[in-house]
Write a protein that holds these residues in place. Structure first.
Motif, PDB file in Angstrom:
ATOM      1  N   GLU A  82      42.907  44.532  34.423  1.00  0.00           N
ATOM      2  CA  GLU A  82      42.281  45.683  35.034  1.00  0.00           C
ATOM      3  C   GLU A  82      41.104  46.053  34.491  1.00  0.00           C
ATOM      4  O   GLU A  82      40.059  46.402  35.092  1.00  0.00           O
ATOM      5  N   LYS A  83      40.884  46.084  33.201  1.00  0.00           N
ATOM      6  CA  LYS A  83      39.762  46.515  32.631  1.00  0.00           C
ATOM      7  C   LYS A  83      38.790  45.579  32.267  1.00  0.00           C
ATOM      8  O   LYS A  83      37.527  45.689  32.450  1.00  0.00           O
ATOM      9  N   SER A  84      39.198  44.467  31.739  1.00  0.00           N
ATOM     10  CA  SER A  84      37.949  43.650  31.390  1.00  0.00           C
ATOM     11  C   SER A  84      37.741  42.357  32.292  1.00  0.00           C
ATOM     12  O   SER A  84      36.713  41.740  32.406  1.00  0.00           O
ATOM     13  N   ALA A  85      38.462  42.120  33.260  1.00  0.00           N
ATOM     14  CA  ALA A  85      38.467  41.440  34.609  1.00  0.00           C
ATOM     15  C   ALA A  85      38.618  39.921  34.149  1.00  0.00           C
ATOM     16  O   ALA A  85      38.267  39.087  34.586  1.00  0.00           O
ATOM     17  N   ASN A 115      51.704  47.416  28.058  1.00  0.00           N
ATOM     18  CA  ASN A 115      51.248  48.075  28.920  1.00  0.00           C
ATOM     19  C   ASN A 115      50.021  48.116  29.765  1.00  0.00           C
ATOM     20  O   ASN A 115      49.479  48.992  30.689  1.00  0.00           O
ATOM     21  N   GLU A 116      49.340  46.905  29.517  1.00  0.00           N
ATOM     22  CA  GLU A 116      48.151  46.508  30.466  1.00  0.00           C
ATOM     23  C   GLU A 116      48.323  46.136  31.832  1.00  0.00           C
ATOM     24  O   GLU A 116      49.375  45.425  31.910  1.00  0.00           O
ATOM     25  N   LYS A 117      47.573  46.552  32.732  1.00  0.00           N
ATOM     26  CA  LYS A 117      47.825  46.191  34.012  1.00  0.00           C
ATOM     27  C   LYS A 117      47.145  44.891  34.414  1.00  0.00           C
ATOM     28  O   LYS A 117      46.003  44.566  33.844  1.00  0.00           O
ATOM     29  N   ILE A 118      47.712  44.158  35.323  1.00  0.00           N
ATOM     30  CA  ILE A 118      46.983  43.000  35.930  1.00  0.00           C
ATOM     31  C   ILE A 118      46.965  43.217  37.543  1.00  0.00           C
ATOM     32  O   ILE A 118      47.799  43.506  38.014  1.00  0.00           O
ATOM     33  N   ARG A 119      45.784  42.953  37.822  1.00  0.00           N
ATOM     34  CA  ARG A 119      45.563  43.099  39.361  1.00  0.00           C
ATOM     35  C   ARG A 119      45.553  41.663  39.861  1.00  0.00           C
ATOM     36  O   ARG A 119      45.025  40.700  39.540  1.00  0.00           O
TER      37      ARG A 119
END
Length: 345
Positions: A82-85, A115-119
């Motif tokens: 989500e943050k680094s793409a 807890n990192e999100k993946i899109r």
């Protein structure tokens, strides 16, 4: 649960053979039942060649055919952090009890934070890495099954050296698959067509469904030099009361039981050992095992050092099966999931 341990060692090198890479089937046949069929008779110690469409000619009358109706899910997802793409691959292994969390293989796991999100799919749904050590992700929809059909990829085995294609959505699935849950196909069943199944029923063979969800660990090679020390993976299975009744009556009435694939065979032998018709099995079958329920085995050709090959050697006899594999290589059979088949009588 494992097969009864032998008191002597059984060496891994007994289950090794050399296979030319070009014999590993990379694509399915358009006509499933036109795969080659090796017919192996344990009593006569003979090997003959045919095509799968003629399997009924080689079966005894009025057998009870047991097949695995698990359905392969499109378990491989590609998304972005989500943050680094950064690109992330998530390979779903097992759906957990809450319905929206899965055990998974994740690449690159070491770069992700807890807890990192993946899109996925342009951000229309996400997954959160809730347990990095156990590799558990939780998706924001309660049920991602429809989304897997849209944007998931067919989890082809590692020896198929190409990305999945549209053809795999049809052919890496049996025509009778019903219950989603497998991340690898039970390949012996891939050769059946609806027409062939109708013909077998017309010839008075009964056809019974059981379910075993094939785990990704099925491709894991055995590494222990003494194979009896190998720790077998667990796979979930279920047998309906109706199926259990028919199978038990067939066995009691003397009807030969035909296991379609090693998965069906493992369910049958788990039933015989445990008397349980649902749960998780880690039964490990290797030479020396005494089969209690399966009388005939239909199977594909399996990887060296695999537990699947060990089961087949146990069923057919090591010397005869080594001869069969040598004959298959000499005769240019196609190997593994999209390959040809054998029936061991």
């Amino acid at each position: 649960m494992t097969a009864k341990k032998r008191t002597t060692q059984m060496h891994l090198n007994e289950f090794v053979y050399d296979l030319p890479q070009e014999l590993i089937a990379q694509y399915p046949l358009k006509k499933r039942d036109q795969a080659r069929l090796m017919v192996i008779d344990r009593q006569k110690q003979t090997i003959v060649h045919d095509i799968f469409a003629n399997i009924g000619r080689h079966l005894p009358p009025k057998t009870c055919i047991v097949r695995n109706d698990s359905k392969v899910i499109a378990a491989r997802l590609f998304g972005y952090r989500e943050k680094s793409a950064g690109r992330v691959e998530v390979f779903l292994l097992k759906r957990l009890s809450d319905g929206c969390s899965y055990e998974a293989l994740i690449r690159p796991l070491n770069k992700l934070k807890a807890n990192e999100k993946i899109r996925f799919n342009g951000g229309c749904f996400t997954a959160e890495l809730i347990d990095k050590e156990r590799r558990i992700v939780r998706f924001n929809p309660k049920d991602i099954s429809p989304l897997l059909e849209q944007c998931g990829h067919v989890p082809l085995p590692p020896y198929i050296k190409r990305p999945d294609e549209s053809v795999d959505r049809r052919y890496y699935q049996t025509v009778y698959a019903r219950h989603p849950g497998s991340v690898a196909s039970p390949p012996a069943g891939l050769h059946f067509t609806r027409g062939l199944l109708r013909d077998l029923k017309k010839d008075s063979h009964s056809i019974i469904n059981v379910t075993l969800h094939v785990n990704h660990a099925t491709f894991r090679p055995v590494k222990d030099e003494d194979i009896t020390k190998h720790t077998m993976h667990h796979e979930d299975y279920a047998v309906s009361p109706k199926a259990q009744k028919i199978i038990t009556e067939a066995q009691g009435g003397g009807s030969p039981i035909v296991a379609i694939g090693t998965t069906s065979c493992r369910v049958l032998e788990t039933m015989a050992q445990e008397g349980a018709f649902a749960g998780s099995t880690n039964i490990f079958i290797y030479p020396g095992y005494q089969f209690r329920m399966a009388d005939i085995l239909v199977t594909n050709f399996h990887l060296p050092r695999s537990t699947l090959l060990m089961l087949v050697y146990a069923f057919g006899g090591t010397a005869l099966m080594k001869r069969a594999y040598e004959e298959a290589i000499k005769s240019r059979y196609r190997f593994y999931s999209y390959g040809d088949a054998m029936v061991i009588l």
